[in-house]
Design an enzyme around this catalytic site. Structure first.
Site, PDB file in Angstrom:
ATOM      1  CG  ASP A 130      -2.243   0.765   0.945  1.00  0.00           C
ATOM      2  OD1 ASP A 130      -2.343   1.445  -0.091  1.00  0.00           O
ATOM      3  OD2 ASP A 130      -3.165   0.678   1.781  1.00  0.00           O
ATOM      4  CG  ASP A 131      -1.025   4.988  -0.773  1.00  0.00           C
ATOM      5  OD1 ASP A 131      -1.579   4.233   0.064  1.00  0.00           O
ATOM      6  OD2 ASP A 131      -1.622   5.964  -1.263  1.00  0.00           O
ATOM      7  CG  ASP A 156      -3.785   8.137   8.119  1.00  0.00           C
ATOM      8  OD1 ASP A 156      -3.740   8.343   9.347  1.00  0.00           O
ATOM      9  OD2 ASP A 156      -4.061   9.036   7.313  1.00  0.00           O
TER      10      ASP A 156
END
Length: 159
Positions: free
Chosen positions: A92-93, A96
């Protein structure tokens, strides 16, 4: 974007993203993966770049939609995977709050989970990440931006 949550901004250019992904790949090169699972949509571009660097041809996706209706925050799995992730690289980028990461971890507990960027709340959920950013930092990814004309400074001053 709720403005009360973000106090800093971090703009990632295409060039920076490419350098960061390549650096992450240096840390993965010794490993041998059966394939890559990209978490859509943010993980798609990093997964493609990683696939190129590590010469991985088999790429799959986990498709998750998060919705934040009245701050209840829910997740809907639109497409899952039919294995536990053994031998696979999960990409995933960004991690969070960890809400999406936690869900995907349940689905693919044996995958090696990497993100390019990680915030403090989510970073314990990934196996590897490249850059830590503050929890209150909004990351602006290059695929969310367009190139725009900027007036020369001299012309701005004349007004």
């Amino acid at each position: 974007m709720s403005t009360h949550r973000y106090h800093q901004h971090f703009t990632v250019s295409w060039d920076q993203l490419h350098r960061d992904v390549r650096e992450l790949c240096h840390r993965l090169i010794e490993r041998d993966f059966d394939g890559i699972v990209a978490i859509t949509r943010g993980g798609l571009i990093p997964a493609a770049l990683i696939a190129r660097e590590l010469n991985v041809r088999l790429i799959d996706t986990v498709c998750i939609k998060s919705y934040d209706h009245m701050d209840q925050g829910g997740l809907q799995v639109l497409k899952g995977i039919d294995h536990d992730g053994e031998g696979w690289l999960l990409v995933d980028d960004l991690v969070d709050t960890g809400k999406t990461a936690r869900k995907v971890r349940e689905m693919l507990p044996k995958a090696h989970f990497v993100t390019v960027y990680a915030k403090p709340e989510g970073k314990p959920l990934v196996d590897q990440y490249l850059t830590e950013v503050a929890q209150d930092c909004w990351i602006q990814f290059p695929w969310d931006m367009g190139v725009a004309y900027v007036e020369p400074l001299a012309d701005q001053v004349k007004r």
